[in-house]
Write a protein that holds these residues in place. Structure first.
Motif, mmCIF file in Angstrom:
data_model
loop_
_atom_site.group_PDB
_atom_site.id
_atom_site.type_symbol
_atom_site.label_atom_id
_atom_site.label_comp_id
_atom_site.label_asym_id
_atom_site.label_seq_id
_atom_site.Cartn_x
_atom_site.Cartn_y
_atom_site.Cartn_z
ATOM 1 N N TYR A 138 4.483 -1.816 -9.490
ATOM 2 C CA TYR A 138 5.718 -2.730 -8.842
ATOM 3 C C TYR A 138 5.487 -2.810 -7.177
ATOM 4 N N THR A 139 6.290 -3.736 -6.535
ATOM 5 C CA THR A 139 6.285 -3.646 -5.155
ATOM 6 C C THR A 139 7.842 -3.916 -4.628
ATOM 7 N N PRO A 180 -5.485 -6.735 -4.513
ATOM 8 C CA PRO A 180 -6.471 -5.552 -4.823
ATOM 9 C C PRO A 180 -5.975 -4.321 -5.192
ATOM 10 N N ALA A 181 -5.009 -4.030 -4.593
ATOM 11 C CA ALA A 181 -4.503 -2.532 -4.910
ATOM 12 C C ALA A 181 -3.937 -2.687 -6.543
ATOM 13 N N ALA A 182 -3.328 -3.467 -7.012
ATOM 14 C CA ALA A 182 -2.657 -3.667 -8.066
ATOM 15 C C ALA A 182 -3.833 -3.899 -9.178
ATOM 16 N N PHE A 203 -1.297 1.940 -0.913
ATOM 17 C CA PHE A 203 -0.432 2.503 -1.982
ATOM 18 C C PHE A 203 0.858 3.406 -1.384
ATOM 19 N N PRO A 204 1.881 2.785 -1.189
ATOM 20 C CA PRO A 204 2.905 3.532 -0.734
ATOM 21 C C PRO A 204 3.271 4.814 -1.474
ATOM 22 N N SER A 205 3.891 5.772 -0.856
ATOM 23 C CA SER A 205 4.271 6.946 -1.576
ATOM 24 C C SER A 205 5.440 6.453 -3.009
ATOM 25 N N PRO A 206 5.286 7.040 -3.935
ATOM 26 C CA PRO A 206 6.048 6.851 -5.010
ATOM 27 C C PRO A 206 7.509 6.939 -4.864
ATOM 28 N N ALA A 207 8.326 5.920 -5.487
ATOM 29 C CA ALA A 207 9.923 5.833 -5.158
ATOM 30 C C ALA A 207 10.404 7.141 -5.653
#
Length: 96
Positions: free
Chosen positions: A19-20, A55-57, A85-89
């Motif tokens: 997700y984004t 590319p990350a996805a 890749f941000p830190s997980p929510a």
């Protein structure tokens, strides 16, 4: 009735939500899986329409599909790619 492979709304197979938070179409928090055995969420930067070209996805999807049955491990970005890749929510669907 519950479909084969689904028990009370949960998949009986590994599941990953990519997700984004800047989706622009879907509320990101509605995309989150409840964290559990073989269930995870991977956040990437981008838009809803751009996820198919992100590319990350693409890397995360390839990584998840490369696991053999019974050999599932949580996703870890490869060295040097943490910025994609941000830190997980820190949010649980059950807390809503």
């Amino acid at each position: 009735d519950v479909l084969p492979g689904i028990e009370a709304g949960h998949l009986e197979v590994p599941a990953t939500s990519i997700y984004t938070r800047t989706d622009g179409v879907v509320r990101w928090w509605q995309c989150l899986e409840e964290i559990g055995p073989q269930r995870e969420n991977i956040e990437v930067y981008g838009s809803h329409s751009g996820l198919g070209f992100n590319p990350a996805a693409t890397y995360a999807i390839s990584d998840r599909l490369a696991h053999r049955p019974g050999d599932w491990k949580p996703f870890r970005p490869p060295p040097g790619t943490d910025q994609f890749f941000p830190s997980p929510a820190d949010w649980s669907p059950r807390a809503a």
